[in-house]
Scaffold this active site. Structure first.
Site, mmCIF file in Angstrom:
data_model
loop_
_atom_site.group_PDB
_atom_site.id
_atom_site.type_symbol
_atom_site.label_atom_id
_atom_site.label_comp_id
_atom_site.label_asym_id
_atom_site.label_seq_id
_atom_site.Cartn_x
_atom_site.Cartn_y
_atom_site.Cartn_z
ATOM 1 N N LYS A 1 -39.119 6.647 -8.102
ATOM 2 C CA LYS A 1 -40.110 7.724 -8.144
ATOM 3 C C LYS A 1 -39.558 8.982 -7.487
ATOM 4 C CE LYS A 1 -44.126 9.728 -8.862
ATOM 5 N NZ LYS A 1 -45.384 9.537 -8.125
ATOM 6 N N LYS B 1 -45.269 18.196 -0.841
ATOM 7 C CA LYS B 1 -45.187 16.858 -0.248
ATOM 8 C C LYS B 1 -44.021 16.053 -0.835
ATOM 9 C CE LYS B 1 -48.219 13.776 -1.745
ATOM 10 N NZ LYS B 1 -47.408 12.696 -2.342
ATOM 11 N N THR C 1 -46.702 8.188 -3.572
ATOM 12 C CA THR C 1 -45.272 8.477 -3.474
ATOM 13 C C THR C 1 -44.894 8.464 -2.002
ATOM 14 O OG1 THR C 1 -45.329 9.798 -5.476
ATOM 15 C CG2 THR C 1 -43.477 10.160 -3.985
#
Lengths: 306, 306
Positions: A178, A246, A102
């Site tokens: 995403k 994150k 990602t």
């Protein structure tokens, strides 16, 4: 067709095994000797360096943690563990790099442009589905890239994924999808945690709460998937808190860069940071519920040692 | 068996019709003469006051907006429109009051205690499902109350609901479940709005975002249900913004009373308040997406006038 898998963590290892199962020639690499040994035990070939794994590979599947590691794998970098990397130099001249981490959409665009300048192909291919589905070859891939890249990497993508969404011709689109998914997933985990802990405070029967809400308008994929961890008192990491510090960090950075407000994602990010700060960074992301329990002094179910 | 329905708004009217369809004797009341006329048109009997409607009723189904109105219906009160009320005095001596508004759990407990002191019964029965399912008799009821109350009110509950969860013997439990549901529902609408607006800012194909996310880990019941309104640009209220300023307000009040933090619900509440403040209080709750669009100067789909 030779496929290299770089990164044999919980996702990468499952994907590598799925590629093997599909009959492809797979060579794996991970910085951890233990993980390399595990993949060898599962019947895979392993290399001692990223460059060896990727040498003449038709497809390189990169399943590393983040953007920095992805860049190091592609072009070499300062990360000591990947200093010998730079698969862009050694993979097949018409090979395809499949990037699964990602990352910010613009990062994907940049990497693709640099790689494509060498004649090679890039697929921006973040994955959704978790370790279990990775091992089954049933991930969802939110992918974008050129038709030529998809044609060449098709057998590898189909081996790891149940569904491959082709979302555009350009790198960056997959990562943007995403990012939207992670915004929602992170908010939903935080909300599910807040809700189940409040239910405990209100003295409700928690398995009943799970049953009723799962069938009601308050349900989410994450509520259904994560609350069973809380009910079992089992916070062994299927997906860790630090994944969402994150990923929601990326959401916040990208949105701020676009001058776009994300109050929901920001509230969720703070809860994940608090949970990490309280010592649970590497525990299951449903640990946000334990954070609420600690703060408010309530009891959530304890793991029964069978 | 005589059933009175007090409150013939979008939910109450549908429930009253479902009760008629089940062959029960139904008499309806609403402060609005138009709504009374509509119910008469649908074949229902109507009364000119709450007291007339509830006189000798075996079951009174109260589908009013909030706690204050519920208390006025039960015991009379300062609300001018309900000053003749006080169904607790006039309903059948062993009748059952079914309270459908979303209220604080402690309020439900208090109302039940006062009503039960007269020998009558109380079911704490907040509903989930919206106007469409109300009309179909397919609501979900999160109910608690005594066995005697459920036995007596069973035919009425079954006529309006697809699923009746019996969550406890005491009033308050149903409302606590509803509160947990509304926390999640409100957060999920706010998050879906934030996510789809961010997707628009990132230049993504919004119908594709809907398709992909609906099948991914970021999905929620609300994302699937509300985002089509945004894609259609149709903010005609199926459930209004002001419902969530109210319900998340209750969540916040109850949680604060319990000294329990709800950062996710609080962030969502502020977004609903902002959306209401921007003039959209009575529009569909997916209007939170329009708030983001207004703030950030992006275009969301416009309703096509066929």
């Amino acid at each position: 067709m030779k496929v290299a898998v770089v990164g044999l963590g919980s996702m990468g290892a499952g994907m590598a095994v799925s590629l093997l199962r599909a009959g492809l020639s797979v060579i794996g690499y991970d910085v951890s000797p233990e993980r390399r040994a595990q993949f060898a035990l599962a019947g895979g070939a392993v290399a001692d360096s990223v460059a060896d794994a990727a040498s003449n590979a038709d497809v390189v599947v990169s399943v590393v943690l983040n953007a920095a590691q992805t860049e190091s794998v592609l072009f070499g970098g300062s990360d000591a563990n990947l200093s010998d990397a730079g698969v862009a130099r050694v993979m097949a001249p018409d090979g395809v790099f499949v990037s699964c981490a990602t990352v910010p959409p613009r990062f994907a665009t940049d990497m693709a442009a640099r790689l494509e300048a060498t004649g090679r192909h890039y697929i921006d291919a973040p994955m959704s589905g978790g370790a279990g589905r990775a091992a089954e070859g049933k991930l969802t891939v939110m992918a974008s890239g050129s038709a030529a890249a998809f044609e060449r990497a098709g057998p590898a993508l189909n081996a790891v994924a149940e569904t491959v969404y082709r979302l555009g011709d350009q790198a960056g689109v997959g990562s943007a999808f995403k990012l939207v998914n992670q915004l929602l997933a992170g908010v939903h985990i935080a909300a599910a945690s807040e809700a189940i802990a409040l239910a405990a405070r209100l003295g409700l029967d928690l398995p009943k709460v799970y049953e009723v809400i799962s069938q009601s308008a308050g349900s989410s994929w994450m509520f259904q998937n994560r609350i069973p961890h809380v009910l079992a008192g089992d916070y062994a990491p299927l997906s860790a808190v630090e994944i969402f510090t994150k990923d929601l960090g990326i959401v916040g950075d990208v949105a701020r860069g676009e001058q776009f407000p994300t109050p929901m994602a920001s509230a969720a990010l703070q809860l994940f940071i608090m949970t990490a700060a309280a010592g649970m960074a590497r525990d299951d992301d449903s640990s946000v519920a334990r954070l609420f329990a600690q703060i408010a002094g309530i009891d959530l179910p304890q793991k029964s040692d069978a």
